[in-house]
Design a protein around this motif. Structure first.
Motif, PDB file in Angstrom:
ATOM      1  N   ASP A 167      46.949  39.052  43.623  1.00  0.00           N
ATOM      2  CA  ASP A 167      47.048  37.690  44.148  1.00  0.00           C
ATOM      3  C   ASP A 167      45.894  37.361  45.095  1.00  0.00           C
ATOM      4  N   THR A 168      45.085  38.348  45.396  1.00  0.00           N
ATOM      5  CA  THR A 168      43.943  38.123  46.288  1.00  0.00           C
ATOM      6  C   THR A 168      42.985  37.114  45.679  1.00  0.00           C
ATOM      7  N   ALA A 169      42.695  36.058  46.421  1.00  0.00           N
ATOM      8  CA  ALA A 169      41.835  34.984  45.923  1.00  0.00           C
ATOM      9  C   ALA A 169      41.663  33.938  47.009  1.00  0.00           C
ATOM     10  N   MET A 170      40.747  33.018  46.754  1.00  0.00           N
ATOM     11  CA  MET A 170      40.660  31.795  47.552  1.00  0.00           C
ATOM     12  C   MET A 170      41.632  30.808  46.924  1.00  0.00           C
ATOM     13  N   TYR A 171      42.487  30.241  47.733  1.00  0.00           N
ATOM     14  CA  TYR A 171      43.492  29.300  47.254  1.00  0.00           C
ATOM     15  C   TYR A 171      43.097  27.884  47.638  1.00  0.00           C
ATOM     16  N   TYR A 172      43.155  26.995  46.651  1.00  0.00           N
ATOM     17  CA  TYR A 172      42.737  25.609  46.835  1.00  0.00           C
ATOM     18  C   TYR A 172      43.909  24.665  46.587  1.00  0.00           C
ATOM     19  N   CYS A 173      43.989  23.660  47.418  1.00  0.00           N
ATOM     20  CA  CYS A 173      44.916  22.562  47.208  1.00  0.00           C
ATOM     21  C   CYS A 173      44.198  21.477  46.414  1.00  0.00           C
ATOM     22  N   THR A 199      51.995  13.658  33.407  1.00  0.00           N
ATOM     23  CA  THR A 199      51.152  14.727  32.864  1.00  0.00           C
ATOM     24  C   THR A 199      50.697  15.695  33.951  1.00  0.00           C
ATOM     25  N   CYS A 200      51.483  15.816  34.992  1.00  0.00           N
ATOM     26  CA  CYS A 200      51.169  16.741  36.079  1.00  0.00           C
ATOM     27  C   CYS A 200      51.404  18.160  35.583  1.00  0.00           C
ATOM     28  N   ARG A 201      50.310  18.872  35.334  1.00  0.00           N
ATOM     29  CA  ARG A 201      50.426  20.213  34.783  1.00  0.00           C
ATOM     30  C   ARG A 201      49.371  21.112  35.430  1.00  0.00           C
ATOM     31  N   LEU A 202      49.351  22.363  34.991  1.00  0.00           N
ATOM     32  CA  LEU A 202      48.429  23.357  35.556  1.00  0.00           C
ATOM     33  C   LEU A 202      47.035  23.269  34.942  1.00  0.00           C
ATOM     34  N   ARG A 203      46.528  22.078  34.796  1.00  0.00           N
ATOM     35  CA  ARG A 203      45.188  21.893  34.290  1.00  0.00           C
ATOM     36  C   ARG A 203      44.270  21.523  35.453  1.00  0.00           C
ATOM     37  N   PRO A 204      43.022  21.973  35.425  1.00  0.00           N
ATOM     38  CA  PRO A 204      42.134  21.716  36.564  1.00  0.00           C
ATOM     39  C   PRO A 204      41.501  20.338  36.555  1.00  0.00           C
ATOM     40  N   ASP A 205      42.229  19.331  36.053  1.00  0.00           N
ATOM     41  CA  ASP A 205      41.646  17.981  35.968  1.00  0.00           C
ATOM     42  C   ASP A 205      42.076  17.132  37.152  1.00  0.00           C
ATOM     43  N   PHE A 206      42.084  17.737  38.317  1.00  0.00           N
ATOM     44  CA  PHE A 206      42.436  17.016  39.535  1.00  0.00           C
ATOM     45  C   PHE A 206      41.208  16.335  40.110  1.00  0.00           C
ATOM     46  N   ASN A 207      41.427  15.246  40.808  1.00  0.00           N
ATOM     47  CA  ASN A 207      40.316  14.457  41.335  1.00  0.00           C
ATOM     48  C   ASN A 207      39.813  14.970  42.685  1.00  0.00           C
ATOM     49  N   TYR A 208      40.719  15.551  43.463  1.00  0.00           N
ATOM     50  CA  TYR A 208      40.361  15.935  44.828  1.00  0.00           C
ATOM     51  C   TYR A 208      40.746  17.386  45.087  1.00  0.00           C
ATOM     52  N   TRP A 209      39.885  18.058  45.840  1.00  0.00           N
ATOM     53  CA  TRP A 209      40.079  19.471  46.138  1.00  0.00           C
ATOM     54  C   TRP A 209      39.832  19.724  47.616  1.00  0.00           C
ATOM     55  N   GLY A 210      40.602  20.665  48.177  1.00  0.00           N
ATOM     56  CA  GLY A 210      40.348  21.094  49.534  1.00  0.00           C
ATOM     57  C   GLY A 210      39.274  22.159  49.569  1.00  0.00           C
ATOM     58  N   GLN A 211      38.991  22.650  50.762  1.00  0.00           N
ATOM     59  CA  GLN A 211      37.946  23.646  50.945  1.00  0.00           C
ATOM     60  C   GLN A 211      38.421  25.066  50.661  1.00  0.00           C
ATOM     61  N   GLY A 212      39.718  25.255  50.651  1.00  0.00           N
ATOM     62  CA  GLY A 212      40.252  26.564  50.313  1.00  0.00           C
ATOM     63  C   GLY A 212      40.652  27.384  51.523  1.00  0.00           C
ATOM     64  N   THR A 213      41.582  28.305  51.287  1.00  0.00           N
ATOM     65  CA  THR A 213      41.999  29.254  52.313  1.00  0.00           C
ATOM     66  C   THR A 213      42.135  30.625  51.638  1.00  0.00           C
ATOM     67  N   GLN A 214      41.601  31.645  52.299  1.00  0.00           N
ATOM     68  CA  GLN A 214      41.530  32.971  51.695  1.00  0.00           C
ATOM     69  C   GLN A 214      42.853  33.722  51.862  1.00  0.00           C
ATOM     70  N   VAL A 215      43.293  34.330  50.769  1.00  0.00           N
ATOM     71  CA  VAL A 215      44.462  35.211  50.791  1.00  0.00           C
ATOM     72  C   VAL A 215      44.015  36.588  50.310  1.00  0.00           C
ATOM     73  N   THR A 216      44.262  37.602  51.124  1.00  0.00           N
ATOM     74  CA  THR A 216      43.891  38.966  50.777  1.00  0.00           C
ATOM     75  C   THR A 216      45.126  39.852  50.861  1.00  0.00           C
ATOM     76  N   VAL A 217      45.427  40.529  49.760  1.00  0.00           N
ATOM     77  CA  VAL A 217      46.602  41.403  49.704  1.00  0.00           C
ATOM     78  C   VAL A 217      46.125  42.829  49.480  1.00  0.00           C
ATOM     79  N   SER A 218      46.453  43.703  50.403  1.00  0.00           N
ATOM     80  CA  SER A 218      46.024  45.092  50.296  1.00  0.00           C
ATOM     81  C   SER A 218      47.168  45.966  49.777  1.00  0.00           C
ATOM     82  N   SER A 219      46.781  47.019  49.078  1.00  0.00           N
ATOM     83  CA  SER A 219      47.797  47.907  48.493  1.00  0.00           C
ATOM     84  C   SER A 219      48.193  49.015  49.450  1.00  0.00           C
TER      85      SER A 219
END
Length: 124
Positions: free
Chosen positions: A90-96, A104-124
């Motif tokens: 799950d480690t990644a940069m997460y964007y709103c 037609t709201c689905r998991l397609r990247p055809d969104f008009n606006y994006w945030g700057q992102g927040t980092q999530v790091t999961v260690s084992s």
């Protein structure tokens, strides 16, 4: 215009939890569909979860079903992503993201606006 500001990222151990928040402002008509996407180094951006804000209908990637929950607080213009049972993958940069789609709201990247992102790091 729509402005999106993410918060809540951080570093956790596997099995832990985090809650991401997305503060949205701007044209309501452009925020009928709100989503969370993520991008790990060297990988393409992928959809995690979306919510059709007028109906509170939600859709999830198979990889996070049963572990992540997307929700909204319409009074505060906030969208959340509650992440439980986190895994190292799950480690990644997460964007709103926000868009005008409703039916037609689905998991397609055809969104008009994006945030700057927040980092999530999961260690084992």
């Amino acid at each position: 215009q729509v402005q999106l500001v993410e918060s809540g990222g951080g570093s956790v151990q596997a099995g832990g939890s985090l809650r991401l928040s997305c503060a949205a402002s701007g044209r309501t008509a452009m925020r009928h569909c709100m989503g969370w996407f993520r991008q790990a180094p060297g990988k393409e951006r992928e959809g995690v979860a979306v919510i059709a804000t007028s109906r509170s209908s939600t859709y999830y990637a198979d990889s996070v079903k049963g572990r992540f929950t997307i929700s909204q607080d319409t009074a505060k213009n906030l969208v959340y992503l509650q992440m439980n049972s986190l895994k190292p993958e799950d480690t990644a940069m997460y964007y709103c993201a926000a868009g005008p789609m409703d039916a037609t709201c689905r998991l397609r990247p055809d969104f008009n606006y994006w945030g700057q992102g927040t980092q999530v790091t999961v260690s084992s």
